[in-house]
Design a protein around this motif. Structure first.
Motif, PDB file in Angstrom:
ATOM      1  N   PHE A   1      -1.404  14.025   6.466  1.00 28.05           N
ATOM      2  CA  PHE A   1      -2.859  13.615   6.526  1.00 28.05           C
ATOM      3  C   PHE A   1      -3.705  14.354   5.579  1.00 28.05           C
ATOM      4  N   ILE A   2      -3.548  15.846   5.703  1.00 25.17           N
ATOM      5  CA  ILE A   2      -4.525  16.642   4.877  1.00 25.17           C
ATOM      6  C   ILE A   2      -3.966  17.050   3.593  1.00 25.17           C
ATOM      7  N   LYS A   3      -2.786  17.258   3.510  1.00 22.69           N
ATOM      8  CA  LYS A   3      -1.970  17.946   2.212  1.00 22.69           C
ATOM      9  C   LYS A   3      -1.478  16.595   1.736  1.00 22.69           C
ATOM     10  N   ASN A   4      -1.515  15.433   2.091  1.00 15.60           N
ATOM     11  CA  ASN A   4      -0.768  14.242   1.448  1.00 15.60           C
ATOM     12  C   ASN A   4       0.953  14.464   1.075  1.00 15.60           C
ATOM     13  N   GLU A   5       1.295  15.109   1.960  1.00 11.14           N
ATOM     14  CA  GLU A   5       3.024  15.268   1.682  1.00 11.14           C
ATOM     15  C   GLU A   5       3.754  13.974   2.608  1.00 11.14           C
ATOM     16  N   ASP A   6       5.017  13.799   2.061  1.00 15.92           N
ATOM     17  CA  ASP A   6       5.753  12.839   2.236  1.00 15.92           C
ATOM     18  C   ASP A   6       5.863  12.689   3.617  1.00 15.92           C
ATOM     19  N   VAL A   7       5.808  11.654   4.298  1.00 13.65           N
ATOM     20  CA  VAL A   7       6.092  11.325   5.806  1.00 13.65           C
ATOM     21  C   VAL A   7       7.094  11.781   6.445  1.00 13.65           C
ATOM     22  N   GLN A   8       8.489  11.057   5.971  1.00 17.29           N
ATOM     23  CA  GLN A   8       9.848  11.661   6.357  1.00 17.29           C
ATOM     24  C   GLN A   8      10.171  13.026   6.252  1.00 17.29           C
ATOM     25  N   ALA A   9       9.541  13.625   5.128  1.00 19.35           N
ATOM     26  CA  ALA A   9      10.093  15.040   4.789  1.00 19.35           C
ATOM     27  C   ALA A   9       9.475  15.896   6.035  1.00 19.35           C
ATOM     28  N   SER A  10       8.085  15.729   6.065  1.00 20.09           N
ATOM     29  CA  SER A  10       7.370  16.574   7.018  1.00 20.09           C
ATOM     30  C   SER A  10       7.660  16.213   8.584  1.00 20.09           C
ATOM     31  N   LEU A  11       7.987  15.186   8.666  1.00 22.87           N
ATOM     32  CA  LEU A  11       8.577  15.000  10.205  1.00 22.87           C
ATOM     33  C   LEU A  11       9.846  15.651  10.360  1.00 22.87           C
ATOM     34  N   ASP A  12      10.724  15.488   9.364  1.00 26.63           N
ATOM     35  CA  ASP A  12      12.088  16.511   9.476  1.00 26.63           C
ATOM     36  C   ASP A  12      11.936  17.759   9.512  1.00 26.63           C
ATOM     37  N   THR A  13      10.834  18.185   8.849  1.00 24.91           N
ATOM     38  CA  THR A  13      10.261  19.528   9.026  1.00 24.91           C
ATOM     39  C   THR A  13      10.113  20.083  10.499  1.00 24.91           C
ATOM     40  N   ALA A  14       9.062  19.377  10.862  1.00 22.18           N
ATOM     41  CA  ALA A  14       8.537  19.577  12.376  1.00 22.18           C
ATOM     42  C   ALA A  14       9.692  19.287  13.376  1.00 22.18           C
ATOM     43  N   VAL A  15      10.837  18.634  12.937  1.00 26.26           N
ATOM     44  CA  VAL A  15      12.088  18.505  14.064  1.00 26.26           C
ATOM     45  C   VAL A  15      12.746  19.701  13.827  1.00 26.26           C
ATOM     46  N   GLU A  16      13.214  20.275  12.657  1.00 20.65           N
ATOM     47  CA  GLU A  16      14.000  21.357  12.467  1.00 20.65           C
ATOM     48  C   GLU A  16      13.131  22.565  13.066  1.00 20.65           C
ATOM     49  N   ARG A  17      11.927  22.778  13.040  1.00 17.74           N
ATOM     50  CA  ARG A  17      11.016  24.047  13.714  1.00 17.74           C
ATOM     51  C   ARG A  17      11.064  23.807  15.082  1.00 17.74           C
ATOM     52  N   GLY A  18      10.985  22.600  15.494  1.00 20.68           N
ATOM     53  CA  GLY A  18      10.991  22.234  16.851  1.00 20.68           C
ATOM     54  C   GLY A  18      12.096  22.558  17.740  1.00 20.68           C
ATOM     55  N   ASN A  19      13.092  22.401  16.915  1.00 21.74           N
ATOM     56  CA  ASN A  19      14.617  22.570  17.379  1.00 21.74           C
ATOM     57  C   ASN A  19      14.883  24.066  17.371  1.00 21.74           C
TER      58      ASN A  19
END
Length: 449
Positions: free
Chosen positions: A415-433
């Motif tokens: 929302f703030i940096k206008n980055e790709d939705v799927q890529a950003s959620l993938d990164t969040a999952v990776e860090r969460g794991n």
């Protein structure tokens, strides 16, 4: 003996009585909680009602300022041997304390102290969050909630609507119409760590989609996050589209107004927030404003599932005296009374945690009129699907607060940096794991109760 002397003796006797054995014998128990603001005042009032109801115990209730601070301060105090008897732990910290072993199980406490509790009286959606795989209750559900949709009836009337959106497709059309009607904030929302539970966890719950494998962690510490798949990805894309079109606006303390304040002031026409905010909004809503609540929308074709319980439960900690444990049991017995459930729900907006409490509120006509009408939808939301439904009934993940931060970081990137939705959620999952694997290593060899 003159009257003045008798009066002096009487005064002395009263003072001695107040300072004597009766007062000294009163067992004090410490209760640390994380609520702040108006809710903290309501907790203090409940403590005062308990203290006034009997002469054997005095519960000393102290706000720690936030759920996170309450948990961290309790851990620090425990290590120093100065832990409270009762500690409030949020839903996010349940697994952390459950695996710590530093507690006196609620079911065992009440039995040991001579109380008979019908544990099946608790709503299944609430009980399952705090119970073991065998259904044993280790803590007492306290301030329980779930998310609802709040909507401004006056604003909707101006776009020809007399009901809240039941689906996200309908909501999208409503937001567009509200924007066209001149409303600057059709939907107010926040993507901070403490607010993403409405957007992500509750969304996946009611759509019956997992947040993680192993039934959201209930079946093992080796669970892996999966919120980068399924309908939630589409929801984030839709939300970003509404945001880009000015149909959804981020509201937070940093922007000068929280989304709850924005709704109460009539500046935003729809928000998603806890039923626990119902009382506060009722007290602070702009004069003359007509508003209501509804269950969260689902995407078309979805069979609605039960939402997840939010809020916190009360844990009794080890290392205290028998007298303090008796006091804790007496306090729990007091707050479980239907009459107390009525008072608590009246002043806070939180829901009763037991069927008997809910029944009592209905018998008193509690939900029949404003300002309490609508709060019963939280119960309907929590019980939308059967207790034996195959969908996850909660979240049992270690480091959940940290995981919520990673969800927030992913949404900030979108929302703030206008980055790709799927890529950003993938990164969040990776860090969460990574957080999950660290937690798994910390409790290596332990099995979930």
């Amino acid at each position: 003996m003159n009257a003045k002397f008798l009066g002096a003796v009487g005064t002395f006797a009263v003072a001695a009585l107040l300072a004597g054995p009766a007062a000294a014998d009163k067992t004090k128990i410490d209760f640390w909680f994380g609520n702040s603001g108006d809710i903290a005042k309501r907790v203090q009032e409940q403590c005062e009602r308990f203290n006034a109801s009997q002469a054997d115990y005095e519960v000393v209730c102290t706000s720690q300022g936030s759920y996170d601070a309450s948990l961290q301060n309790t851990i620090a105090a425990f290590r120093a041997g100065q832990q409270p008897t009762i500690a409030q732990v949020s839903d996010a910290g349940t697994l952390d304390i459950m695996l710590s072993g530093a507690y006196y199980p609620a079911n065992k406490l009440m039995t040991d102290m001579g109380y008979t509790v019908d544990w099946k009286d608790y709503f299944s959606g609430i009980a399952s969050y705090y119970a073991t795989s065998k259904g044993e209750m280790y803590s007492f559900p306290f301030n329980s909630s779930t998310a609802l949709l709040y909507w401004n009836k006056d604003a909707f009337a101006k776009i020809g609507k007399d009901h809240a959106p039941a689906t996200w497709e309908e909501a999208a059309a409503d937001f567009k119409a509200l924007k066209a009607a001149g409303y600057a904030c059709p939907l107010g929302f926040n993507i901070s760590r403490d607010e993403v539970w409405q957007l992500e966890e509750q969304f996946n719950a009611i759509h019956g989609e997992p947040i993680a494998t192993k039934k959201n962690g209930y079946e093992g510490l080796d669970a892996e996050l999966t919120f980068n798949k399924g309908k939630w990805v589409q929801f984030v894309r839709d939300l970003k589209g509404w945001y880009d079109n000015g149909e959804a606006v981020i509201k937070s303390k940093e922007t000068g107004q929280t989304f709850v304040e924005a709704f109460a002031n009539g500046d935003c026409q729809v928000i998603l927030t806890s039923v626990g905010d119902h009382g506060n909004i009722g007290r602070t809503a702009k004069e003359g404003m007509n508003w209501d609540v509804a269950m969260l929308p689902v995407y078309e074709g979805t069979q609605r599932k039960s939402s997840f319980v939010g809020g916190a439960s009360l844990w009794v900690l080890t290392g205290k005296s028998d007298a303090e444990y008796k006091g804790a049991a007496a306090f729990f017995d007091f707050i479980a009374k239907p009459e107390e459930a009525l008072t608590w729900s009246t002043v806070t907006g939180y829901i009763p945690v037991r069927n008997s409490g809910f029944k009592y509120l209905n018998e008193q006509g509690f939900y029949g009129k404003a300002p309490y009408k609508g709060r019963e939808l939280a119960i309907e939301s929590l019980t939308a699907s059967p207790a034996d439904d195959a969908a996850p009934h909660g979240i049992r993940l270690g480091g959940l607060l940290q995981i919520r931060q990673e969800v927030s970081n992913g949404l900030q990137a979108i929302f703030i940096k206008n980055e790709d939705v799927q890529a950003s959620l993938d990164t969040a999952v990776e860090r969460g794991n990574q957080i999950l694997r660290k937690f798994e290593q910390t409790y290596a060899g332990k099995t979930l109760p």
